[in-house]
Design a protein around this motif. Structure first.
Motif, PDB file in Angstrom:
ATOM      1  N   LEU A  42       0.865  -1.189   0.000  1.00 37.39           N
ATOM      2  CA  LEU A  42       0.000   0.000   0.000  1.00 37.39           C
ATOM      3  C   LEU A  42       0.899   1.237   0.000  1.00 37.39           C
ATOM      4  CD1 LEU A  42      -2.089  -2.212   0.733  1.00 37.39           C
ATOM      5  CD2 LEU A  42      -3.109  -0.600   2.317  1.00 37.39           C
ATOM      6  N   PRO A  43       1.097   1.858  -1.168  1.00 35.13           N
ATOM      7  CA  PRO A  43       1.970   3.037  -1.208  1.00 35.13           C
ATOM      8  C   PRO A  43       1.225   4.252  -0.670  1.00 35.13           C
ATOM      9  CG  PRO A  43       1.550   2.107  -3.408  1.00 35.13           C
ATOM     10  CD  PRO A  43       0.551   1.531  -2.481  1.00 35.13           C
ATOM     11  N   VAL A  44       1.784   4.878   0.364  1.00 30.55           N
ATOM     12  CA  VAL A  44       1.110   6.026   0.989  1.00 30.55           C
ATOM     13  C   VAL A  44       2.100   7.167   1.241  1.00 30.55           C
ATOM     14  CG1 VAL A  44      -0.768   4.711   2.035  1.00 30.55           C
ATOM     15  CG2 VAL A  44       1.373   4.919   3.275  1.00 30.55           C
ATOM     16  N   ALA A  45       3.113   7.231   0.375  1.00 25.62           N
ATOM     17  CA  ALA A  45       4.170   8.228   0.612  1.00 25.62           C
ATOM     18  C   ALA A  45       3.916   9.553  -0.097  1.00 25.62           C
ATOM     19  CB  ALA A  45       5.516   7.653   0.177  1.00 25.62           C
ATOM     20  N   GLY A  46       2.899   9.598  -0.958  1.00 31.01           N
ATOM     21  CA  GLY A  46       2.635  10.824  -1.739  1.00 31.01           C
ATOM     22  C   GLY A  46       2.394  12.028  -0.840  1.00 31.01           C
ATOM     23  N   LEU A  47       2.623  13.212  -1.381  1.00 33.96           N
ATOM     24  CA  LEU A  47       2.523  14.439  -0.576  1.00 33.96           C
ATOM     25  C   LEU A  47       1.083  14.914  -0.415  1.00 33.96           C
ATOM     26  CD1 LEU A  47       5.567  16.411  -2.047  1.00 33.96           C
ATOM     27  CD2 LEU A  47       5.461  15.117   0.097  1.00 33.96           C
ATOM     28  N   GLY A  48       0.182  14.439  -1.270  1.00 25.90           N
ATOM     29  CA  GLY A  48      -1.220  14.843  -1.150  1.00 25.90           C
ATOM     30  C   GLY A  48      -1.415  16.337  -1.330  1.00 25.90           C
ATOM     31  N   THR A  49      -0.729  16.923  -2.298  1.00 24.37           N
ATOM     32  CA  THR A  49      -0.753  18.396  -2.445  1.00 24.37           C
ATOM     33  C   THR A  49      -2.152  18.914  -2.804  1.00 24.37           C
ATOM     34  OG1 THR A  49      -0.049  18.143  -4.728  1.00 24.37           O
ATOM     35  CG2 THR A  49       1.669  18.629  -3.120  1.00 24.37           C
ATOM     36  N   ARG A  50      -2.973  18.056  -3.434  1.00 26.76           N
ATOM     37  CA  ARG A  50      -4.311  18.530  -3.830  1.00 26.76           C
ATOM     38  C   ARG A  50      -5.221  18.738  -2.620  1.00 26.76           C
ATOM     39  NH1 ARG A  50      -5.622  13.956  -7.898  1.00 26.76           N
ATOM     40  NH2 ARG A  50      -4.015  12.953  -6.648  1.00 26.76           N
ATOM     41  N   PHE A  51      -4.778  18.257  -1.465  1.00 29.55           N
ATOM     42  CA  PHE A  51      -5.609  18.391  -0.260  1.00 29.55           C
ATOM     43  C   PHE A  51      -5.001  19.295   0.796  1.00 29.55           C
ATOM     44  CE2 PHE A  51      -8.531  15.124  -1.587  1.00 29.55           C
ATOM     45  CZ  PHE A  51      -9.700  15.582  -1.007  1.00 29.55           C
TER      46      PHE A  51
ATOM     47  N   PRO B  52      -2.029  12.630   6.985  1.00 29.02           N
ATOM     48  CA  PRO B  52      -1.873  12.029   5.656  1.00 29.02           C
ATOM     49  C   PRO B  52      -3.222  11.933   4.951  1.00 29.02           C
ATOM     50  CG  PRO B  52      -0.914  10.629   7.368  1.00 29.02           C
ATOM     51  CD  PRO B  52      -1.634  11.728   8.068  1.00 29.02           C
ATOM     52  N   LYS B  53      -3.243  12.090   3.637  1.00 33.80           N
ATOM     53  CA  LYS B  53      -4.533  12.051   2.935  1.00 33.80           C
ATOM     54  C   LYS B  53      -5.227  10.702   3.146  1.00 33.80           C
ATOM     55  CE  LYS B  53      -3.199  10.967  -1.724  1.00 33.80           C
ATOM     56  NZ  LYS B  53      -3.022  11.326  -3.100  1.00 33.80           N
ATOM     57  N   GLU B  54      -4.428   9.652   3.355  1.00 28.35           N
ATOM     58  CA  GLU B  54      -5.012   8.316   3.548  1.00 28.35           C
ATOM     59  C   GLU B  54      -5.744   8.197   4.882  1.00 28.35           C
ATOM     60  OE1 GLU B  54      -1.796   8.962   2.914  1.00 28.35           O
ATOM     61  OE2 GLU B  54      -1.659   8.378   0.798  1.00 28.35           O
TER      62      GLU B  54
ATOM     63  N   VAL C  93      10.022   3.511   4.792  1.00 23.66           N
ATOM     64  CA  VAL C  93       9.970   4.958   4.529  1.00 23.66           C
ATOM     65  C   VAL C  93      10.582   5.271   3.164  1.00 23.66           C
ATOM     66  CG1 VAL C  93      10.755   7.224   5.306  1.00 23.66           C
ATOM     67  CG2 VAL C  93      10.018   5.520   6.976  1.00 23.66           C
ATOM     68  N   GLN C  94       9.808   5.968   2.338  1.00 27.15           N
ATOM     69  CA  GLN C  94      10.349   6.506   1.074  1.00 27.15           C
ATOM     70  C   GLN C  94      10.782   7.949   1.398  1.00 27.15           C
ATOM     71  OE1 GLN C  94       7.537   7.468  -2.061  1.00 27.15           O
ATOM     72  NE2 GLN C  94       9.002   6.951  -3.675  1.00 27.15           N
ATOM     73  N   GLN C  95      12.072   8.149   1.478  1.00 28.87           N
ATOM     74  CA  GLN C  95      12.575   9.461   1.944  1.00 28.87           C
ATOM     75  C   GLN C  95      12.183  10.583   1.003  1.00 28.87           C
ATOM     76  OE1 GLN C  95      13.778  10.122   4.801  1.00 28.87           O
ATOM     77  NE2 GLN C  95      14.363   8.114   5.599  1.00 28.87           N
ATOM     78  N   GLU C  96      12.291  10.317  -0.304  1.00 26.93           N
ATOM     79  CA  GLU C  96      11.960  11.348  -1.301  1.00 26.93           C
ATOM     80  C   GLU C  96      10.867  10.830  -2.215  1.00 26.93           C
ATOM     81  OE1 GLU C  96      14.904  14.076  -3.416  1.00 26.93           O
ATOM     82  OE2 GLU C  96      16.062  12.318  -2.779  1.00 26.93           O
ATOM     83  N   GLN C  97       9.896  11.685  -2.521  1.00 29.72           N
ATOM     84  CA  GLN C  97       8.751  11.223  -3.306  1.00 29.72           C
ATOM     85  C   GLN C  97       9.097  11.266  -4.795  1.00 29.72           C
ATOM     86  OE1 GLN C  97       8.326  12.703  -0.097  1.00 29.72           O
ATOM     87  NE2 GLN C  97       8.092  10.502   0.112  1.00 29.72           N
ATOM     88  N   ILE C  98       9.814  10.230  -5.234  1.00 31.22           N
ATOM     89  CA  ILE C  98      10.259  10.213  -6.632  1.00 31.22           C
ATOM     90  C   ILE C  98       9.507   9.146  -7.440  1.00 31.22           C
ATOM     91  CG2 ILE C  98      12.493  11.328  -6.343  1.00 31.22           C
ATOM     92  CD1 ILE C  98      13.747   8.501  -6.165  1.00 31.22           C
ATOM     93  N   GLY C  99       8.235   8.991  -7.112  1.00 25.03           N
ATOM     94  CA  GLY C  99       7.372   8.196  -7.974  1.00 25.03           C
ATOM     95  C   GLY C  99       6.868   6.896  -7.382  1.00 25.03           C
ATOM     96  N   LEU C 100       5.725   6.465  -7.919  1.00 25.73           N
ATOM     97  CA  LEU C 100       5.082   5.230  -7.458  1.00 25.73           C
ATOM     98  C   LEU C 100       5.979   4.010  -7.737  1.00 25.73           C
ATOM     99  CD1 LEU C 100       2.589   3.696  -6.414  1.00 25.73           C
ATOM    100  CD2 LEU C 100       1.644   3.795  -8.726  1.00 25.73           C
TER     101      LEU C 100
END
Ligand code: UTP
Length: 290
Positions: A9-18, A26-28, A104-111
């Motif tokens: 379950l990838p949940v590392a995105g920044l959720g900028t739209r919210f 977290p958006k999740e 932990v995905q330190q940097e959000q560099i893609g799914l």
């Protein structure tokens, strides 16, 4: 093997739209009525017999881990007040036999990059990928349908749905090959094509069963224009070497990463909630639409 045992379950995105809602939450963890999005995704995984959930999170998303830990103190307080049903909701029995891992995905560099981080937990078995910000509602869950298709074909299977041409640039889009009932062979797949170059109006939608060799293909994916490693690009490389299927999902899908989809999901779920549905209907009828 008769069922899929692991899910990422990838949940590392920044959720900028919210933002600003997602500055500290977290958006999740945003609720759909009274349950956070992430719990719907976990339940969808458990429904196919998954025993290990691997969350790929960003450094500050502590609340997701807390949400899946037992809370003895809150349980005691609820039981003392005679609220056994709520106690079961916060420490459900169904999680007792489930292992939750956090990477932990330190940097959000893609799914694609996020998925590659979980290789060590998956090892050599097929696994599910569930993007929790897409909420799917159907009698048989989307992931269940995918797992049935996987055991039929033994190929990686992706959920797809038809998308309005004006929205197609936001998605991974397939070039369909042969069609057999609701299963489509993938001839090609491209990430975020523009409307003019899109190979079809059929887009990938947040649920996958992947074979473990996807990790080898991910190693060969180069950064895209925005510096991201895309899962779609690894699937594209894989599709050049072996068959991959797409399953046309016919249930309801809410893109809860967008404001519109999130509000639609809340209204839809509220209208299925016996405690409030009649009042919600009355409220909607009473709105002055002028
Ligand atoms: P989105 O494209 O929705 O991005 O990611 P986002 O950052 O979560 O949201 P916005 O666009 O800024 O509002 C799709 C899925 O991929 C995960 C996200 O957590 C979401 O489940 N993802 C994305 C990662 O885990 N890592 C990444 O580097 C990128």
């Amino acid at each position: 093997m008769t069922n899929i045992r692991k899910a990422i379950l990838p949940v590392a995105g920044l959720g900028t739209r919210f933002l600003p809602a997602t500055k500290a939450i977290p958006k999740e963890m945003l609720p759909i009525v009274d349950m956070p999005l992430i719990e719907y995704a976990v339940d969808e995984a458990l429904d196919i017999g998954v025993k290990e959930i691997i969350f790929v999170t960003s450094p500050d998303k502590y609340s997701i881990k807390t949400h899946f830990e037992r809370s003895e103190s809150l349980e005691k307080k609820l039981l003392k007040k005679g609220k056994a049903q709520l106690a079961e909701k916060i420490n459900p029995k169904k999680y007792k036999s489930i292992k939750f891992h956090f990477i932990v995905q330190q940097e959000q560099i893609g799914l694609g990059h996020a998925i590659s981080l979980a290789a060590g937990y998956i090892k050599d078995e097929p696994f599910a990928v569930i993007l929790p910000d897409d909420l799917f509602v159907s009698e048989i869950s989307c992931t269940k349908e995918l797992s049935m298709a996987y055991f039929e074909t033994k190929n990686s299977v992706l959920a797809v749905n038809k998308i309005d041409a004006n929205q197609i640039h936001k998605y991974g889009v397939i070039k369909p090959g042969k069609i057999n009932k609701n299963l489509i062979e993938i001839d090609d797949i491209v990430e975020k094509p523009n409307k003019e170059n899109a190979p079809s109006d059929i887009a990938v939608c947040g649920r996958y069963i992947l074979t473990p060799d996807i990790f080898d293909f991910l190693k060969h994916v180069k950064e895209d224009k925005s510096g991201e490693i895309q899962l779609t690009d690894a699937i594209r490389l894989m599709s050049k070497e072996k068959p991959i299927s797409a399953l046309l999902y016919s249930g309801k899908k809410f893109d809860c990463g967008s404001k519109l989809g999130y509000v639609q999901a809340i209204i839809s779920n509220a209208l299925n909630d016996n405690e409030i549905k009649e009042d919600i209907k009355k409220f909607i009828k009473s709105i002055d639409w002028t």
